[in-house]
Scaffold this motif. Structure first.
Motif, PDB file in Angstrom:
ATOM      1  N   GLN A   9       0.824  -1.209   0.000  1.00 49.13           N
ATOM      2  CA  GLN A   9       0.000   0.000   0.000  1.00 49.13           C
ATOM      3  C   GLN A   9       0.858   1.259   0.000  1.00 49.13           C
ATOM      4  OE1 GLN A   9      -2.612  -0.413   3.361  1.00 49.13           O
ATOM      5  NE2 GLN A   9      -4.038  -1.694   2.235  1.00 49.13           N
ATOM      6  N   ALA A  10       0.541   2.165  -0.924  1.00 53.10           N
ATOM      7  CA  ALA A  10       1.203   3.467  -1.049  1.00 53.10           C
ATOM      8  C   ALA A  10       2.710   3.340  -1.263  1.00 53.10           C
ATOM      9  CB  ALA A  10       0.899   4.341   0.167  1.00 53.10           C
ATOM     10  N   LYS A  11       3.109   2.327  -2.016  1.00 57.85           N
ATOM     11  CA  LYS A  11       4.516   2.142  -2.374  1.00 57.85           C
ATOM     12  C   LYS A  11       4.653   2.291  -3.891  1.00 57.85           C
ATOM     13  CE  LYS A  11       5.857   0.940   1.791  1.00 57.85           C
ATOM     14  NZ  LYS A  11       5.899  -0.395   2.290  1.00 57.85           N
ATOM     15  N   PRO A  12       5.760   2.871  -4.347  1.00 55.51           N
ATOM     16  CA  PRO A  12       5.984   2.980  -5.791  1.00 55.51           C
ATOM     17  C   PRO A  12       6.560   1.672  -6.339  1.00 55.51           C
ATOM     18  CG  PRO A  12       7.778   4.025  -4.633  1.00 55.51           C
ATOM     19  CD  PRO A  12       6.803   3.549  -3.582  1.00 55.51           C
ATOM     20  N   ILE A  13       6.141   1.315  -7.536  1.00 57.43           N
ATOM     21  CA  ILE A  13       6.573   0.069  -8.171  1.00 57.43           C
ATOM     22  C   ILE A  13       7.098   0.387  -9.572  1.00 57.43           C
ATOM     23  CG2 ILE A  13       5.860  -2.236  -8.950  1.00 57.43           C
ATOM     24  CD1 ILE A  13       5.434  -1.885  -5.964  1.00 57.43           C
ATOM     25  N   GLU A  29       1.822  -4.758 -18.113  1.00 57.07           N
ATOM     26  CA  GLU A  29       0.485  -4.156 -18.085  1.00 57.07           C
ATOM     27  C   GLU A  29      -0.459  -4.937 -17.173  1.00 57.07           C
ATOM     28  OE1 GLU A  29      -0.328  -1.129 -19.088  1.00 57.07           O
ATOM     29  OE2 GLU A  29       1.802  -1.049 -19.568  1.00 57.07           O
ATOM     30  N   ARG A  30      -0.342  -6.240 -17.160  1.00 54.08           N
ATOM     31  CA  ARG A  30      -1.175  -7.051 -16.247  1.00 54.08           C
ATOM     32  C   ARG A  30      -0.792  -6.783 -14.798  1.00 54.08           C
ATOM     33  NH1 ARG A  30      -5.168  -8.218 -13.977  1.00 54.08           N
ATOM     34  NH2 ARG A  30      -5.551 -10.300 -13.220  1.00 54.08           N
ATOM     35  N   LEU A  31       0.507  -6.694 -14.528  1.00 54.65           N
ATOM     36  CA  LEU A  31       0.960  -6.415 -13.167  1.00 54.65           C
ATOM     37  C   LEU A  31       0.527  -5.025 -12.698  1.00 54.65           C
ATOM     38  CD1 LEU A  31       4.494  -8.030 -13.267  1.00 54.65           C
ATOM     39  CD2 LEU A  31       2.558  -8.736 -11.832  1.00 54.65           C
ATOM     40  N   ARG A  32       0.432  -4.080 -13.599  1.00 57.42           N
ATOM     41  CA  ARG A  32      -0.061  -2.744 -13.223  1.00 57.42           C
ATOM     42  C   ARG A  32      -1.470  -2.845 -12.641  1.00 57.42           C
ATOM     43  NH1 ARG A  32       3.322   1.186 -15.043  1.00 57.42           N
ATOM     44  NH2 ARG A  32       4.536   0.754 -16.919  1.00 57.42           N
ATOM     45  N   GLN A  33      -2.316  -3.657 -13.248  1.00 57.34           N
ATOM     46  CA  GLN A  33      -3.684  -3.843 -12.757  1.00 57.34           C
ATOM     47  C   GLN A  33      -3.688  -4.493 -11.382  1.00 57.34           C
ATOM     48  OE1 GLN A  33      -5.410  -6.178 -15.881  1.00 57.34           O
ATOM     49  NE2 GLN A  33      -5.687  -4.434 -17.237  1.00 57.34           N
ATOM     50  N   ILE A  34      -2.841  -5.468 -11.198  1.00 51.50           N
ATOM     51  CA  ILE A  34      -2.771  -6.163  -9.913  1.00 51.50           C
ATOM     52  C   ILE A  34      -2.297  -5.212  -8.823  1.00 51.50           C
ATOM     53  CG2 ILE A  34      -1.545  -7.964  -8.632  1.00 51.50           C
ATOM     54  CD1 ILE A  34      -1.598  -9.575 -11.326  1.00 51.50           C
ATOM     55  N   PHE A  35      -1.234  -4.461  -9.094  1.00 51.56           N
ATOM     56  CA  PHE A  35      -0.724  -3.536  -8.083  1.00 51.56           C
ATOM     57  C   PHE A  35      -1.701  -2.407  -7.788  1.00 51.56           C
ATOM     58  CE2 PHE A  35       3.468  -5.501  -8.829  1.00 51.56           C
ATOM     59  CZ  PHE A  35       3.794  -5.744  -7.501  1.00 51.56           C
ATOM     60  N   ALA A  36      -2.505  -2.015  -8.763  1.00 49.91           N
ATOM     61  CA  ALA A  36      -3.537  -1.009  -8.495  1.00 49.91           C
ATOM     62  C   ALA A  36      -4.518  -1.535  -7.450  1.00 49.91           C
ATOM     63  CB  ALA A  36      -4.274  -0.631  -9.778  1.00 49.91           C
ATOM     64  N   GLU A  37      -4.868  -2.806  -7.536  1.00 50.22           N
ATOM     65  CA  GLU A  37      -5.768  -3.409  -6.546  1.00 50.22           C
ATOM     66  C   GLU A  37      -5.113  -3.524  -5.177  1.00 50.22           C
ATOM     67  OE1 GLU A  37      -9.037  -4.091  -6.779  1.00 50.22           O
ATOM     68  OE2 GLU A  37      -8.861  -3.093  -8.715  1.00 50.22           O
ATOM     69  N   LEU A  38      -3.790  -3.575  -5.148  1.00 50.42           N
ATOM     70  CA  LEU A  38      -3.056  -3.629  -3.889  1.00 50.42           C
ATOM     71  C   LEU A  38      -2.754  -2.231  -3.348  1.00 50.42           C
ATOM     72  CD1 LEU A  38      -0.588  -6.525  -4.751  1.00 50.42           C
ATOM     73  CD2 LEU A  38      -2.658  -6.634  -3.351  1.00 50.42           C
ATOM     74  N   GLN A  39      -3.278  -1.215  -4.005  1.00 52.51           N
ATOM     75  CA  GLN A  39      -3.124   0.187  -3.635  1.00 52.51           C
ATOM     76  C   GLN A  39      -1.665   0.653  -3.678  1.00 52.51           C
ATOM     77  OE1 GLN A  39      -5.208   0.900   0.031  1.00 52.51           O
ATOM     78  NE2 GLN A  39      -7.178   0.403  -0.878  1.00 52.51           N
ATOM     79  N   ALA A  40      -0.917   0.102  -4.629  1.00 51.64           N
ATOM     80  CA  ALA A  40       0.447   0.557  -4.885  1.00 51.64           C
ATOM     81  C   ALA A  40       0.407   1.460  -6.108  1.00 51.64           C
ATOM     82  CB  ALA A  40       1.364  -0.638  -5.129  1.00 51.64           C
ATOM     83  N   HIS A  41       1.435   2.269  -6.268  1.00 49.51           N
ATOM     84  CA  HIS A  41       1.499   3.162  -7.425  1.00 49.51           C
ATOM     85  C   HIS A  41       2.583   2.674  -8.380  1.00 49.51           C
ATOM     86  CE1 HIS A  41       1.282   6.745  -9.846  1.00 49.51           C
ATOM     87  NE2 HIS A  41       2.600   6.719  -9.851  1.00 49.51           N
ATOM     88  N   THR A  42       2.199   2.293  -9.588  1.00 44.84           N
ATOM     89  CA  THR A  42       3.188   1.886 -10.584  1.00 44.84           C
ATOM     90  C   THR A  42       3.602   3.102 -11.398  1.00 44.84           C
ATOM     91  OG1 THR A  42       1.508   1.293 -12.232  1.00 44.84           O
ATOM     92  CG2 THR A  42       2.242  -0.445 -10.731  1.00 44.84           C
ATOM     93  N   VAL A  43       4.895   3.219 -11.623  1.00 45.38           N
ATOM     94  CA  VAL A  43       5.391   4.353 -12.394  1.00 45.38           C
ATOM     95  C   VAL A  43       5.245   4.064 -13.879  1.00 45.38           C
ATOM     96  CG1 VAL A  43       6.960   5.086 -10.560  1.00 45.38           C
ATOM     97  CG2 VAL A  43       7.802   3.579 -12.358  1.00 45.38           C
ATOM     98  N   ARG A  44       5.130   5.111 -14.656  1.00 46.79           N
ATOM     99  CA  ARG A  44       4.906   4.979 -16.096  1.00 46.79           C
ATOM    100  C   ARG A  44       6.098   4.372 -16.810  1.00 46.79           C
ATOM    101  NH1 ARG A  44       6.415   7.610 -20.483  1.00 46.79           N
ATOM    102  NH2 ARG A  44       5.037   7.644 -22.293  1.00 46.79           N
ATOM    103  N   ASN A  45       7.298   4.849 -16.475  1.00 43.45           N
ATOM    104  CA  ASN A  45       8.501   4.388 -17.155  1.00 43.45           C
ATOM    105  C   ASN A  45       8.883   2.982 -16.715  1.00 43.45           C
ATOM    106  OD1 ASN A  45       9.398   6.789 -18.737  1.00 43.45           O
ATOM    107  ND2 ASN A  45       9.245   7.718 -16.717  1.00 43.45           N
TER     108      ASN A  45
END
Length: 97
Positions: A9-13, A29-45
């Motif tokens: 939660q609230a960690k950058p990935i 892209e699949r992992l971005r969806q999973i981490f969004a559900e875990l309330q983590a922030h994935t960076v664009r780059n």
């Protein structure tokens, strides 16, 4: 990842991917969806290695490191920025709870 829900939660990935064709972009892209559900922030780059078997020499060195180096710098700069921001947000939230 799912077993440690609160730790994300609230960690950058950031992501580094490789594959024969897309450089792991579909997995990322699949992992971005999973981490969004875990309330983590994935960076664009991200750093990707499409056709990884052509990119490395016999000793494991990158044949042309310029592209991956600049991608890694962009991702790490973004991770640092979000990491500082989210760390402060977690502190603020902990102080108000």
């Amino acid at each position: 990842m799912d077993w440690h829900y609160t730790e994300w939660q609230a960690k950058p990935i950031g992501f580094v991917g490789y594959s024969a064709a897309s450089g792991g972009l579909l997995a990322i892209e699949r992992l971005r969806q999973i981490f969004a559900e875990l309330q983590a922030h994935t960076v664009r780059n991200a750093v990707t290695f499409p056709r990884y078997y052509e990119l490395f020499g016999p000793e494991g060195e990158l044949r042309d490191p310029e592209g991956p180096d600049s991608a890694a710098k962009a991702m790490l700069d973004e991770l640092r920025w979000w990491g500082e921001l989210l760390r402060q947000a977690r502190r603020t939230q902990a102080n108000t709870a």
